[in-house]
Design a protein around this motif. Structure first.
Motif, mmCIF file in Angstrom:
data_model
loop_
_atom_site.group_PDB
_atom_site.id
_atom_site.type_symbol
_atom_site.label_atom_id
_atom_site.label_comp_id
_atom_site.label_asym_id
_atom_site.label_seq_id
_atom_site.Cartn_x
_atom_site.Cartn_y
_atom_site.Cartn_z
ATOM 1 N N GLY A 150 -70.430 24.550 -54.345
ATOM 2 C CA GLY A 150 -69.728 24.066 -55.399
ATOM 3 C C GLY A 150 -68.674 24.660 -56.115
ATOM 4 O O GLY A 150 -67.945 24.026 -56.792
ATOM 5 N N LYS A 151 -68.875 26.070 -56.029
ATOM 6 C CA LYS A 151 -67.752 26.673 -56.888
ATOM 7 C C LYS A 151 -66.585 26.612 -56.444
ATOM 8 O O LYS A 151 -66.162 26.503 -55.190
ATOM 9 C CB LYS A 151 -68.326 28.242 -56.696
ATOM 10 C CG LYS A 151 -67.568 29.207 -57.535
ATOM 11 C CD LYS A 151 -68.095 30.721 -57.253
ATOM 12 C CE LYS A 151 -67.417 31.459 -58.094
ATOM 13 N NZ LYS A 151 -67.834 32.862 -57.965
ATOM 14 N N ILE A 152 -65.645 26.707 -57.342
ATOM 15 C CA ILE A 152 -64.153 26.467 -56.880
ATOM 16 C C ILE A 152 -63.382 27.726 -57.106
ATOM 17 O O ILE A 152 -63.671 28.448 -57.907
ATOM 18 C CB ILE A 152 -63.596 25.460 -57.914
ATOM 19 C CG1 ILE A 152 -64.127 24.068 -57.822
ATOM 20 C CG2 ILE A 152 -61.973 25.169 -57.550
ATOM 21 C CD1 ILE A 152 -63.940 23.266 -56.557
ATOM 22 N N ILE A 193 -59.589 22.159 -50.889
ATOM 23 C CA ILE A 193 -59.460 21.027 -51.685
ATOM 24 C C ILE A 193 -58.033 20.506 -52.319
ATOM 25 O O ILE A 193 -57.566 19.342 -52.523
ATOM 26 C CB ILE A 193 -60.414 20.592 -52.770
ATOM 27 C CG1 ILE A 193 -60.039 21.486 -53.746
ATOM 28 C CG2 ILE A 193 -61.631 20.487 -52.230
ATOM 29 C CD1 ILE A 193 -61.290 21.442 -54.910
ATOM 30 N N THR A 209 -56.607 25.828 -53.697
ATOM 31 C CA THR A 209 -58.000 25.516 -54.330
ATOM 32 C C THR A 209 -58.936 25.269 -53.153
ATOM 33 O O THR A 209 -58.982 24.346 -52.298
ATOM 34 C CB THR A 209 -57.702 24.489 -55.461
ATOM 35 O OG1 THR A 209 -56.558 24.580 -56.088
ATOM 36 C CG2 THR A 209 -58.938 23.929 -56.222
ATOM 37 N N ARG A 238 -63.202 24.850 -52.397
ATOM 38 C CA ARG A 238 -64.591 24.374 -52.792
ATOM 39 C C ARG A 238 -65.570 25.227 -51.978
ATOM 40 O O ARG A 238 -65.374 25.018 -50.393
ATOM 41 C CB ARG A 238 -64.947 22.920 -52.730
ATOM 42 C CG ARG A 238 -66.456 22.566 -53.242
ATOM 43 C CD ARG A 238 -66.781 21.280 -53.209
ATOM 44 N NE ARG A 238 -65.968 20.466 -54.377
ATOM 45 C CZ ARG A 238 -64.956 19.664 -54.262
ATOM 46 N NH1 ARG A 238 -64.851 19.092 -53.090
ATOM 47 N NH2 ARG A 238 -64.632 19.267 -55.565
#
Length: 189
Positions: A28-30, A6, A22, A24
């Motif tokens: 949903g964890k980054i 992302i 970064t 994803r």
């Protein structure tokens, strides 16, 4: 859903580009991951089946000097794929520049990720037969590349012994010597 980049933030750019990715994840964890990019490369291990020798290069590698104090690394000839070149053209160009060798046919061994945990680089490795008459120059690299390259010709039996004794620690060279041992074991007698 798959993992998705992302954001890619460039943090350093010189010979290599360092970035923070970064990502994803599907849940949903980054995640943040460091990524090094300096392009793809090709390497070749030229060997003379008549004299049972291989031609390598020795040069300073800053990372080895920093990590373990090594002042020279013995390696298969290699270089970055540049411009319109493909891996085979790069291997031949580097053999001429670094080793003073004009190579003919290349035998593809593998194309693999060098360090997929951190680097985008893929390395294509080749074996190539040569004869003493293929030496058309001294080798040693191109002066403008700021490299101090020394050409080293070793007997294959001696090279295998160095590898076994942890005397050769460069991964591309290990792979190429092992590939040659598997394909042409009679050369190591």
């Amino acid at each position: 859903m798959k993992p998705t980049v992302i954001k890619l933030e460039r943090t350093h750019e010189r010979w290599a580009t360092m970035s923070i990715a970064t990502i994803r994840m599907p849940d949903g964890k980054i995640l943040l991951r460091d990524v090094e990019d300096h392009g793809c490369a090709a390497a070749v291990l030229p060997y003379d089946p008549l004299r049972k020798t291989a031609l390598l290069v020795a040069q300073l590698r800053a990372a080895e000097l920093v990590a373990v104090g090594a002042t020279e690394s013995l390696e298969a000839i290699a270089g970055l794929v540049e411009g319109e070149d493909d891996a085979a053209a790069t291997a031949k160009r580097e053999a001429l520049e670094e080793g003073g060798l004009r190579l003919g046919a290349l035998e593809h061994v593998a194309t693999a990720w060098s360090m997929p945990g951190v680097s985008t680089a893929r390395l294509t490795v080749y074996l190539a037969e040569y004869r003493a008459k293929y030496r058309v120059g001294d080798g040693g690299g191109v002066a403008h590349e700021d490299e101090e390259v020394r050409v080293v010709e070793l007997g294959l039996k001696e090279l295998a012994a160095l590898m076994t004794a942890d005397g050769v620690v460069d991964m591309k060279t290990l792979v190429l010597v092992q590939a040659l041992q598997l394909r042409r074991p009679e050369l190591f007698d």
